[in-house]
Design an enzyme around this catalytic site. Sequence first.
Site, PDB file in Angstrom:
ATOM      1  N   LYS B  79       0.850  -1.195   0.000  1.00 16.30           N
ATOM      2  CA  LYS B  79       0.000   0.000   0.000  1.00 16.30           C
ATOM      3  C   LYS B  79       0.881   1.238   0.000  1.00 16.30           C
ATOM      4  O   LYS B  79       1.907   1.294   0.684  1.00 16.30           O
ATOM      5  CB  LYS B  79      -0.919  -0.014   1.222  1.00 16.30           C
ATOM      6  CG  LYS B  79      -2.004   1.062   1.198  1.00 16.30           C
ATOM      7  CD  LYS B  79      -2.877   0.999   2.459  1.00 16.30           C
ATOM      8  CE  LYS B  79      -4.005   2.026   2.422  1.00 16.30           C
ATOM      9  NZ  LYS B  79      -4.826   2.000   3.671  1.00 16.30           N
ATOM     10  N   SER B 154      -9.796   2.619   2.733  1.00 19.19           N
ATOM     11  CA  SER B 154      -8.874   3.272   1.839  1.00 19.19           C
ATOM     12  C   SER B 154      -8.012   2.290   1.047  1.00 19.19           C
ATOM     13  O   SER B 154      -7.546   2.613  -0.047  1.00 19.19           O
ATOM     14  CB  SER B 154      -7.942   4.190   2.644  1.00 19.19           C
ATOM     15  OG  SER B 154      -7.100   3.430   3.489  1.00 19.19           O
ATOM     16  N   SER B 178      -9.934   0.256   6.897  1.00 23.19           N
ATOM     17  CA  SER B 178      -9.310   0.351   5.568  1.00 23.19           C
ATOM     18  C   SER B 178      -8.690  -0.934   5.052  1.00 23.19           C
ATOM     19  O   SER B 178      -8.329  -1.011   3.873  1.00 23.19           O
ATOM     20  CB  SER B 178      -8.258   1.460   5.569  1.00 23.19           C
ATOM     21  OG  SER B 178      -8.900   2.715   5.605  1.00 23.19           O
TER      22      SER B 178
END
Lengths: 504, 503, 99
Positions: B79, B154, B178
Site C-alpha cells: 500500500k 482506503s 481500511s
Amino acid sequence: MKDRLMDFDEALERYEPVLGFEVHVELGTRTKMFSAAPNPAHPDHHDAPPNTLVDPLSLGLPGSLPVVNETAIRYSISLGLALGCEIAESSRFARKNYYYPDTPKNYQISQYDEPIAFEGSVEVQLADGTLLDIPIERAHMEEDAGKLTHVGGSTGRIQGASSSLVDYNRAGVPLVEIVTKPIIGAEHAAPEIARAYVAAVRDIVLSLGISEARMERGNLRCDANVSLRPRGQERLGTRTETKNVNSMRSVERAVRYEIQRQAAILADGGTITQETRHWHEDTGTTSPGRPKSDADDYRYFPEPDLLPVQPTRELVEELRAALPEQPGVRKRRLQGEWGFTDLELQDVVNAGLLATIEATVDAGASPASARKWWTGEIARVANERGVDAASLVSPAHVAELQLLVDGGTLTDRLARQALEGVVAGEGSPSEVVEARGLQVVTDESALVAAVDEALAAQPDVLARIRDGKVQAAGAVIGAVMKAMRGQADAARVREIVLERAAQP
Amino acid sequence: MSDLTRLDGAALAGLLRSGEVSSVEATQAHLDRIAAVDGELHAFLHVNAGALDEARRIDERRAAGEPLHELAGAPVAIKDVLCTIGMPSTSGSRILEGWVPPYDATPVARLKAAGLVALGKTNMDEFAMGSSTEHSAYGPTRNPWALDRIPGGSGGGSAAAVAAFEAPFALGSDTGGSIRQPAAVTGSVGVKPTYGGVSRYGAISLASSLDQVGPVSRTVLDSALVHDVIGGHDPHDSTSLDRDWPSFAAAAREGAATGSLAGLRVGVIRELDAEGIAPDVAARFHETVRVIESAGGEVVEVSMPSVEHAVAAYYLILPAEASSNLARFDSVRFGMRVERPGQTVEDVMAATREAGFGPEVKRRIILGTYALSAGYYDAYYGSAQQVRTLVQRDFDAAFAQADVLVSPSAPTTAFRFGEKIDDPLAMYANDVTTIPANLAGIPGMSIPMGLGDDGLPVGLQLLAPLFEDARLYRAGATIEALLAEQWGGILAHQAPTLTEVAR
Amino acid sequence: MSDITREQVEHLGRLARIALTDEEVASLATELSAIVDAIATISEVVGPDVPATSHPVPLANVTRPDVEGETLTLEQALSGAPDHDGERFRVSAILGEEQ
Ligand SMILES: [Mg+2]
Ligand SMILES: [Zn+2]
C-alpha cells in the site's frame, strides 16, 4: 525608531516591576530527545556541517515516529529535583501545533498539563548579601527547533531577508524549559535579580553536568518577562516577553531597558502591547516582535505517538541521592576551602563564575590565582567584548597559564599576552607561548651581554652605581628589560647589573 | 506458467521452496498479469522496475544453497501509505507526488529481509481518508467483481490487487476499516492486528492512536504467513508491543485442519445485526452463523450500546490527530511546492496545501483543527476519548461472554462510484461495523461469506480480545474451510475473469 | 445547534495553513455544520466520571537508551527538498517570528 526611556530610579518610584523567566536548557545527551540522531549540544558534535546530524524524525519525514531518550528523562528529573521541584508521578507529552519552517513536524513535542517537575524554588544572593527565593512554577521536557539563516537582509536579520536557509541539526535537541512564577518585590534589584537567577540556574546545570550551559552557544537561553504596575495597584500590568537573551550581562541590561521603556510609555498614559520583543546586543535595546494574536491557538493535545512517563519513586530517590550539594551549602564550603572574603565570593557568584573557578582550581590553579584571572584580566576582556567571561577561555587553559607563571616561564605581563593568543584561538597557552616566543629569557650570557651594553651606553649611571647609589641601577634595568622585550626576570637582571658594575 | 497467479501464496511459496518455480518466473507472471489487467483496474500507482532483479537475487541465493525464509521469492504488493526506498510513496496524495523516501517502513524492511519481492505500490484514498479509493489523487481503483463498483477503501488497491490475482500477498493499513472493508467488498481476506502488533514506523500517519498495518490476501493462511513476517516489537515505534506472539500461520493451519469450532463461544453483536445492514448482507450473515453453529460453535448474543456513538467519536479523534499529523506537508523538506514569487513562506505553504490536498483531506483537517481549537477541546476531542473508554468497556463485557465476536464486515456490498462521494456522512456511516475495533485497539479480520443479491462479495468480520490475534486466524481458517467446502473452493475463484489486454 | 460561520472556517483555514477559496469556505461551512451536528451529541453521552482513553493499549515508560543510531547522508536529507543550497533547505522570506 528610538524608544523613549524614563530614568530608572524615577521608573521605580512610580511603578512596581514584576518579573518572570522562561529558561531553556539544552541537555548534553549523546542523542536527541526523541530519536537516535547525534545531539549537536553534545561536545562530540559541536559545529557539525548543516543537516548532517539528522534522521527521518529530525526532518519530520512522513512515517517517522518519536521514542523518548531515557537519559534525557533522568537529566530532567535531576534538574527538577535540583530546582526543589516535585517530580510528577505521571507526566506526559503533548503536541504544540504551529507552523514555522524551523519546526520540521509543524508541531513541537512539549509538555502541557502534565510536566515532569513542578513547584520549586531557586535561592539567589544579591551583592548586598540578601538571599532571595525565586519561585519555580514548572520544568518541562521538550524538543528544540532547527536553525534559520536569513539571506538578503542587510543585517542577516529576518527583516528584509529575501529567503531563509534551514539547518535541522538542532531540531530535536532535548530541552528543559524552566518557568518561574511571577517575581514580585524585586524593586530596584530587578536587573540584578535577573542576572543572579540565570547565573544560579547555570550553576545548577553545570554542577549536575547535564549541559555545557554555554549561553553564547544557545545551550542556555533566557526569555525575560517584564511588566509594571502603578504603585498600589493589585492587578498585574501587561507584560512583554524579551526572547533569547544570550548572556547574563544582557539579561540584566534587557530587564533594566524594558522597565525604563515601559515606564516612559505608561507615564505618557500609553498602554503596553502584549508582545514578544527582541534584544539587540549591539544597541542594547529591544524591538517589537510578534504581537499575541488568534494565531496563537496551539491546539495542544496529548502526543498519541508517545506514552506517559511515570518515574518510579525508586528512580526519583536514586537521582535525589546523587544530587550535588545545594548551591548555598556549596558556596559556603568553597568559600571555606578557598579562603575568599564574602565580597570576593559575591563577585564570583554574581558573575556566574563559581563553577568556572572551581573547574580552574580542579585543573591545578590556586584559588586566589583562579579568582584573579577570572574576575581580573578575563573579565576585563569579556567586558570590552560584551560577552560572558566563561565564553572566552576554558578553565583548563587558565590553570595552564597560571602554572606557566608559577614555573617562571611567563611573567604576569607575558601571561596576559599568552591569554590574548588563547582567546584569539591560537591554541593552548603553551602553544601560544611557543608560537609567539613569549618565554622568559633565562640564557645568562644573553642577559650579561645586554647588561654590559646598557652599562656601556650609560657611563654616568655606572659611575653612580659604583659610588654606591644602587637605586640608579633602575635606569639600566629598564633599558635591559626593553632590549629583552620584557621577556626577562627583572630581579635577576638587577643582580647581574650590580655584579657587573662591581667589576673594574 | 501464467496460472502461477491463480495459486494462493502458501502454494506458490511451496513451489519456490521446492525449486519447481523460480522467483523470476513467479514475479514475471504477476507483472504480466498487472500489465494485462491493471490498465482497467488501476490497483497500482507504481510498478517496481527492480522487481525482477530482486527476484533474480533470491533465485541466486537459493541456488547457492543459502537457507531462506519460507516465503522468500514470493511477490507482494505494498500500500502506498508505506515508505519504500526506491519507490515513490505518496499516500495517494498530490502533495507527495514522486516523493521517494530515504528509508523503508519497518513492515517493508521485514518483508525484504524475508526475501519477498515488492511488485509495486497500491492505490488508496488520499492519506487513507475514505472507503472507496474515490479520494485518491490519482483516480479510483475499480472492483474486479464489477468495474462500476468501488473496491472499498482506503486500501482498495491492495484488496483489488489480490482479488484480481495481480499479487498473492499485499500490505494494507487499517485506521477505521481500511483493510477489512475493502477485503469484504472484493471477496478477499484482510486482518487488522492488535494495535501495536505491527510497527507503524514508516507508515505515513493518519491517526496515530488508530492506525495499524496488516496483511491482505485471498486466504486466511496467506494473511497469517505475512503477519508472522511483519509483526513483532520495533524499537522505532513507542506504541509497538514487546511480547512473544505465537505463529499465526500455525494457528491458521490448525484451524483449517480441525474443521470444528467445538467449545468456541461466538458472540453476535446485536447492534451490528440490525437495521442499517442490507437485507442480503444480513441473510449471508445469518447463514454463516448457522454454519458456525453446525460446526459446534456456541453462539451467544452480546450487546454493545456504545456502538451508537463510536462513529461520532471516531470522526472527532481521527480528524484531530490527522490535522496535526498532516501539518508536516509544508513544501519545505519534501513534496510539492507551489511557488509564489515575492511572497512569504507562509503564503507558499498555504498555497501548496491548498493545491496539494484533496477536498476530503481539507474537510477533515479543518474539522480536526476545529475539534482541537480553544474552547472546543473538552466537548469534542475530550468527550471522544471518553467514548473510547465506553467502547472498550463494552468489548470487555462482550468478551466475558464470548471468545470471538462476529458481525458483517460492511453494511452493504460494493456501492457504485459516485454513490456516496457527495455525502460525507453517508460515507462515514459505512464504517460503523469496523470502527469499534480501532477505537478499542482489538484485532479484527474479514473473510468472504458469500455473495449478495447483486452477485458481489459479502464479508464476515471476526473480532478477538487484545493480543488474541491467533484466535482470529484459528477460527477464521475453520470457517473459511467450511465455506470453501460448500462452494467447492475459495470465493475469490468465483470472480469474473477480467479481459486481459494483449501485450 | 452548531452553526459554523464562514469567518470561523476562514480562521480554521489560517490555523491549518490552507489557502481556502471562497467556494471552499462556503461549502465547508455548510458541511462542517452538518458533520458537527451529527457528532456533537457525544459531549452529552459521557459524564465526568468516565476516564479518557488516549491509547488503546495502556503502556508507560517506553524509552530508548541514549545510543547513537543511523543518520541520513546530506544527499538523502536534501533528496526530497523542493529547493536547497547544497547543504540547507531554502524557503522564501519569512514574515512572522518564531514561537
Ligand atoms: Mg515558552
Ligand atoms: Zn519552550
